[in-house]
Design an enzyme around this catalytic site. Structure first.
Site, PDB file in Angstrom:
ATOM      1  N   GLU A  80     -24.343   9.411  18.509  1.00 47.24           N
ATOM      2  CA  GLU A  80     -25.343  10.404  18.889  1.00 47.24           C
ATOM      3  C   GLU A  80     -26.630  10.133  18.099  1.00 47.24           C
ATOM      4  O   GLU A  80     -26.579   9.741  16.941  1.00 47.24           O
ATOM      5  CB  GLU A  80     -24.817  11.803  18.578  1.00 47.24           C
ATOM      6  CG  GLU A  80     -25.747  12.935  19.000  1.00 47.24           C
ATOM      7  CD  GLU A  80     -25.210  14.310  18.607  1.00 47.24           C
ATOM      8  OE1 GLU A  80     -25.610  15.302  19.242  1.00 47.24           O
ATOM      9  OE2 GLU A  80     -24.398  14.387  17.659  1.00 47.24           O
ATOM     10  N   LYS A 133     -25.258  17.346  26.802  1.00 48.31           N
ATOM     11  CA  LYS A 133     -24.408  18.067  25.859  1.00 48.31           C
ATOM     12  C   LYS A 133     -24.346  19.551  26.195  1.00 48.31           C
ATOM     13  O   LYS A 133     -25.374  20.226  26.318  1.00 48.31           O
ATOM     14  CB  LYS A 133     -24.950  17.869  24.436  1.00 48.31           C
ATOM     15  CG  LYS A 133     -24.074  18.438  23.331  1.00 48.31           C
ATOM     16  CD  LYS A 133     -24.694  18.087  21.985  1.00 48.31           C
ATOM     17  CE  LYS A 133     -23.870  18.570  20.814  1.00 48.31           C
ATOM     18  NZ  LYS A 133     -24.523  18.216  19.532  1.00 48.31           N
ATOM     19  N   CYS A 175     -20.337  15.074  20.059  1.00 48.59           N
ATOM     20  CA  CYS A 175     -20.305  15.746  18.760  1.00 48.59           C
ATOM     21  C   CYS A 175     -19.627  17.120  18.788  1.00 48.59           C
ATOM     22  O   CYS A 175     -18.410  17.206  18.848  1.00 48.59           O
ATOM     23  CB  CYS A 175     -21.721  15.842  18.200  1.00 48.59           C
ATOM     24  SG  CYS A 175     -21.774  16.104  16.400  1.00 48.59           S
TER      25      CYS A 175
END
Length: 279
Positions: free
Chosen positions: A56, A125, A161
């Site tokens: 990321e 995300k 993440c």
């Protein structure tokens, strides 16, 4: 019948490094150098290379300044850079992540490129880091769709993440056909908080193993390492089997980790132990 046409095995390479804050060109050079060495080692062992994963924020590290100066909708220079790497190494690449802008909104976007450098999937995300002092949600708009990339060797589910804290995200990816799930990350800790590095590293490892085993998929993380201002990054990028075996672990240092995974194992487990498909 579709899976029968796919490869029985796949070679996966995950890259971990310490980014230079707000210096894309310096980070491009780091990625180039790390990949050159890692790929050379893979090819020297006559192993296949099907998928490369980058962390990321791989171009800048976690940076508010960068968020305020986003790349265009198509990923801009970072994705052009990755497209060249895909062609150079004849490998699919998960370029996770760059900040993109669309209709005045910013997204933390993961791009998947095939071996010819074509973007074949994008994932925005969904679960933003807005807890434990995180403020990603103040600048970034959450995505609203899960994405499974259908690549030439198998189906790859996409996560980023902090998504890892939400098990239903991974269950949905598995139910959508994912055989491998990738999770690029910038899993950080506050250097000013005692024991937080150990705590966060332990949590990241435990969650990664759980996501692999509960969904019976290969789980791959590509994390940042080193320090970035008040933050440090835990490293600990891993390739984990459906049976919770850690096949490769990057520890805390920069480098690449590699494993050749058995996709037939996943396909057989989906038939015989379909836990992720149960309510």
């Amino acid at each position: 019948m579709e899976n029968l046409a796919k490869k029985a095995t796949a070679g996966i390479l995950s890259i971990q490094f310490e980014p230079v804050l707000n210096e894309p060109e310096a980070n491009f050079k780091k990625v180039e150098n790390l990949l050159e060495g890692a790929v050379k080692d893979v090819l020297a062992k006559e192993k296949p290379l099907d998928l490369i994963i980058l962390p990321e924020f791989f171009t800048t590290g976690v940076s508010h300044k960068y968020v305020e100066n986003p790349n265009p909708k198509n990923g801009g220079r970072p994705i052009e850079f990755v497209a060249n790497l895909a062609r150079k190494y004849n490998a699919n690449i998960v370029a996770g992540t760059v900040i993109t802008e669309e209709e005045g909104k910013l997204y933390n976007t993961l791009f998947v490129l095939n071996r010819t450098g074509e973007t074949v999937a994008k994932y925005r995300k969904i679960h933003l880091f807005k807890y434990f002092g995180g403020t990603e949600n103040e600048r970034i708009t959450p995505g609203n769709s899960i994405v499974v990339a259908d690549l030439d060797f198998g189906k790859v589910g996409l996560a980023i993440c902090f998504d890892i804290k939400y098990p239903l995200h991974y269950k949905k990816l598995t139910q959508a056909g994912a055989e491998i799930i990738v999770n690029p990350a910038a899993w950080a800790y506050l250097k000013s908080v005692k024991n937080q590095k150990t705590q966060n590293a332990t949590a990241f490892e435990a969650l990664s193993i759980a996501r692999a085993n509960e969904n019976l998929v290969y789980f791959v993380t590509s994390n940042e390492c080193g320090e970035a201002g008040p933050l440090g990054n835990t490293g600990g990028s891993k390739i984990i089997s459906p049976l919770a075996d850690i096949l490769a672990d990057a520890g805390e240092k920069e480098g690449g980790i590699y494993a050749e995974v058995d996709l037939e194992l996943v396909r057989e487990l989906k038939k015989t132990t379909p836990m992720a498909f149960e309510d």
